[in-house]
Design a protein around this motif. Structure first.
Motif, mmCIF file in Angstrom:
data_model
loop_
_atom_site.group_PDB
_atom_site.id
_atom_site.type_symbol
_atom_site.label_atom_id
_atom_site.label_comp_id
_atom_site.label_asym_id
_atom_site.label_seq_id
_atom_site.Cartn_x
_atom_site.Cartn_y
_atom_site.Cartn_z
ATOM 1 N N SER A 1 0.857 -1.184 0.000
ATOM 2 C CA SER A 1 0.000 0.000 0.000
ATOM 3 C C SER A 1 0.892 1.233 0.000
ATOM 4 C CB SER A 1 -0.896 0.000 1.242
ATOM 5 O OG SER A 1 -1.730 1.128 1.235
ATOM 6 N N GLN A 2 0.559 2.219 -0.832
ATOM 7 C CA GLN A 2 1.345 3.439 -0.914
ATOM 8 C C GLN A 2 0.512 4.613 -0.425
ATOM 9 O OE1 GLN A 2 3.482 2.012 -4.918
ATOM 10 N NE2 GLN A 2 4.045 4.030 -4.237
ATOM 11 N N GLY A 3 1.040 5.318 0.548
ATOM 12 C CA GLY A 3 0.329 6.441 1.133
ATOM 13 C C GLY A 3 0.727 7.789 0.557
ATOM 14 N N PHE A 4 1.599 7.790 -0.450
ATOM 15 C CA PHE A 4 2.054 9.054 -1.035
ATOM 16 C C PHE A 4 1.543 9.192 -2.455
ATOM 17 C CE2 PHE A 4 5.226 5.746 -1.502
ATOM 18 C CZ PHE A 4 5.469 5.745 -2.863
ATOM 19 N N ARG A 5 1.500 10.441 -2.936
ATOM 20 C CA ARG A 5 1.039 10.700 -4.300
ATOM 21 C C ARG A 5 2.035 10.137 -5.307
ATOM 22 N NH1 ARG A 5 -2.510 15.238 -5.131
ATOM 23 N NH2 ARG A 5 -1.467 15.516 -7.107
ATOM 24 N N GLU B 1 -7.266 15.234 -3.980
ATOM 25 C CA GLU B 1 -7.768 14.485 -2.828
ATOM 26 C C GLU B 1 -7.141 13.097 -2.823
ATOM 27 O OE1 GLU B 1 -10.148 15.466 -5.303
ATOM 28 O OE2 GLU B 1 -10.135 17.459 -4.453
ATOM 29 N N HIS B 2 -5.841 13.044 -2.579
ATOM 30 C CA HIS B 2 -5.122 11.771 -2.631
ATOM 31 C C HIS B 2 -5.500 10.861 -1.468
ATOM 32 C CE1 HIS B 2 -2.029 8.856 -3.289
ATOM 33 N NE2 HIS B 2 -1.695 8.968 -2.020
ATOM 34 N N GLU B 3 -5.688 9.573 -1.793
ATOM 35 C CA GLU B 3 -5.919 8.552 -0.783
ATOM 36 C C GLU B 3 -4.918 7.435 -1.017
ATOM 37 O OE1 GLU B 3 -9.921 7.197 -0.484
ATOM 38 O OE2 GLU B 3 -10.743 9.199 -0.711
ATOM 39 N N PRO B 4 -4.523 6.720 0.028
ATOM 40 C CA PRO B 4 -3.597 5.599 -0.179
ATOM 41 C C PRO B 4 -4.159 4.624 -1.217
ATOM 42 C CG PRO B 4 -3.862 6.042 2.151
ATOM 43 C CD PRO B 4 -4.876 6.891 1.432
ATOM 44 N N TYR B 5 -3.253 3.983 -1.930
ATOM 45 C CA TYR B 5 -3.659 3.046 -2.963
ATOM 46 C C TYR B 5 -2.749 1.823 -2.906
ATOM 47 C CZ TYR B 5 0.198 5.239 -5.530
ATOM 48 O OH TYR B 5 1.414 5.713 -5.909
ATOM 49 N N ALA B 6 -3.215 0.728 -3.459
ATOM 50 C CA ALA B 6 -2.439 -0.507 -3.477
ATOM 51 C C ALA B 6 -1.738 -0.651 -4.824
ATOM 52 C CB ALA B 6 -3.343 -1.696 -3.215
ATOM 53 N N VAL B 7 -0.525 -1.154 -4.764
ATOM 54 C CA VAL B 7 0.275 -1.446 -5.942
ATOM 55 C C VAL B 7 0.706 -2.900 -5.834
ATOM 56 C CG1 VAL B 7 2.436 -0.945 -7.155
ATOM 57 C CG2 VAL B 7 1.117 0.909 -6.151
ATOM 58 N N GLY B 8 0.646 -3.610 -6.940
ATOM 59 C CA GLY B 8 1.038 -5.005 -6.900
ATOM 60 C C GLY B 8 1.872 -5.401 -8.085
ATOM 61 N N TYR B 9 2.514 -6.543 -7.939
ATOM 62 C CA TYR B 9 3.159 -7.210 -9.054
ATOM 63 C C TYR B 9 2.216 -8.329 -9.472
ATOM 64 C CZ TYR B 9 7.530 -4.736 -8.289
ATOM 65 O OH TYR B 9 8.485 -3.763 -8.177
ATOM 66 N N VAL B 10 1.862 -8.336 -10.749
ATOM 67 C CA VAL B 10 0.913 -9.302 -11.278
ATOM 68 C C VAL B 10 1.642 -10.195 -12.271
ATOM 69 C CG1 VAL B 10 -1.190 -9.596 -12.648
ATOM 70 C CG2 VAL B 10 -1.041 -7.754 -10.938
ATOM 71 N N GLU B 11 1.579 -11.500 -12.021
ATOM 72 C CA GLU B 11 2.196 -12.466 -12.924
ATOM 73 C C GLU B 11 1.213 -12.808 -14.029
ATOM 74 O OE1 GLU B 11 4.647 -16.658 -12.851
ATOM 75 O OE2 GLU B 11 3.600 -16.015 -11.033
ATOM 76 N N PRO C 1 -12.391 13.265 -17.750
ATOM 77 C CA PRO C 1 -11.696 12.190 -17.047
ATOM 78 C C PRO C 1 -10.537 11.596 -17.842
ATOM 79 C CG PRO C 1 -13.994 11.590 -17.483
ATOM 80 C CD PRO C 1 -13.761 12.934 -18.082
ATOM 81 N N VAL C 2 -9.499 11.214 -17.112
ATOM 82 C CA VAL C 2 -8.346 10.517 -17.664
ATOM 83 C C VAL C 2 -8.270 9.176 -16.929
ATOM 84 C CG1 VAL C 2 -5.842 10.557 -17.978
ATOM 85 C CG2 VAL C 2 -7.149 12.695 -18.093
ATOM 86 N N HIS C 3 -8.094 8.081 -17.694
ATOM 87 C CA HIS C 3 -8.092 6.740 -17.121
ATOM 88 C C HIS C 3 -6.688 6.148 -17.087
ATOM 89 C CE1 HIS C 3 -12.283 7.346 -18.158
ATOM 90 N NE2 HIS C 3 -12.569 6.361 -17.329
ATOM 91 N N THR C 4 -6.534 5.125 -16.280
ATOM 92 C CA THR C 4 -5.318 4.331 -16.238
ATOM 93 C C THR C 4 -5.722 2.870 -16.135
ATOM 94 O OG1 THR C 4 -3.122 4.114 -15.230
ATOM 95 C CG2 THR C 4 -4.989 4.389 -13.722
ATOM 96 N N PHE C 5 -4.735 1.979 -16.123
ATOM 97 C CA PHE C 5 -5.048 0.563 -15.957
ATOM 98 C C PHE C 5 -4.766 0.160 -14.515
ATOM 99 C CE2 PHE C 5 -0.564 0.541 -17.058
ATOM 100 C CZ PHE C 5 -0.022 -0.402 -16.210
ATOM 101 N N ALA C 6 -5.445 -0.863 -14.096
ATOM 102 C CA ALA C 6 -5.238 -1.450 -12.774
ATOM 103 C C ALA C 6 -5.676 -2.909 -12.879
ATOM 104 C CB ALA C 6 -6.079 -0.712 -11.731
ATOM 105 N N PHE C 7 -5.421 -3.656 -11.845
ATOM 106 C CA PHE C 7 -5.917 -5.033 -11.802
ATOM 107 C C PHE C 7 -6.910 -5.170 -10.655
ATOM 108 C CE2 PHE C 7 -2.408 -5.723 -14.620
ATOM 109 C CZ PHE C 7 -2.800 -6.810 -15.396
ATOM 110 N N VAL C 8 -7.945 -5.949 -10.902
ATOM 111 C CA VAL C 8 -9.024 -6.158 -9.933
ATOM 112 C C VAL C 8 -9.139 -7.659 -9.700
ATOM 113 C CG1 VAL C 8 -10.790 -6.157 -11.745
ATOM 114 C CG2 VAL C 8 -11.424 -5.602 -9.408
#
Length: 138
Positions: free
Chosen positions: A64-68, A78-88, A127-134
């Protein structure tokens, strides 16, 4: 309705199943890279081809990353902590990505995940989008 705008459109490609990450594969040694590259970091060959990477994989590790994020991926004020992962991505490589889920109790190494397009910020053009994994049902 217009197509979504992305932080970096060169990172994605369209497939029959929907958007996928755009990577490359070396025709000489079969190494995959993301983002796509003209040369191979494994064998230094120049025979690479663009490929759509797998849209599904497993969560290899996360934090989890608490910085911008650094520019140009600055997000909203309005930054909120977010999760970052390594996805195989099976048979390809491991990619670093934001995760949609931010609750540590709901993230588990080895859980199945799938590529998602998510709103990232809003600018003067919308809006500007990015990718993430769910997480996905196994």
């Amino acid at each position: 309705m217009s197509a979504p705008r992305f932080v970096d459109p060169s990172l994605l490609t369209e497939t029959a199943e929907g958007p996928a990450l755009r990577g490359s594969r070396c025709r000489d040694c079969d190494a995959y890279t993301f983002p796509a590259q003209d040369g191979c970091p494994r064998c230094t060959g120049s025979g690479t081809e663009d490929v759509a990477l797998s849209r599904t994989g497993t969560l290899w590790s996360w934090t989890s990353q608490g910085f911008r994020p650094k520019p140009p991926y600055t997000g909203t004020a309005e930054h909120e902590p977010y999760a970052v992962g390594y996805v195989e991505l099976p048979g390809q490589l491991i990619v670093e990505s934001r995760l949609v889920e931010t609750d540590p109790d709901r993230l588990e190494i080895g859980m199945p995940v799938e590529l998602a397009l998510v709103p990232f910020r809003t600018d003067a053009d919308g809006p500007v989008h990015t990718f993430a994994f769910v997480g996905r049902a196994s």
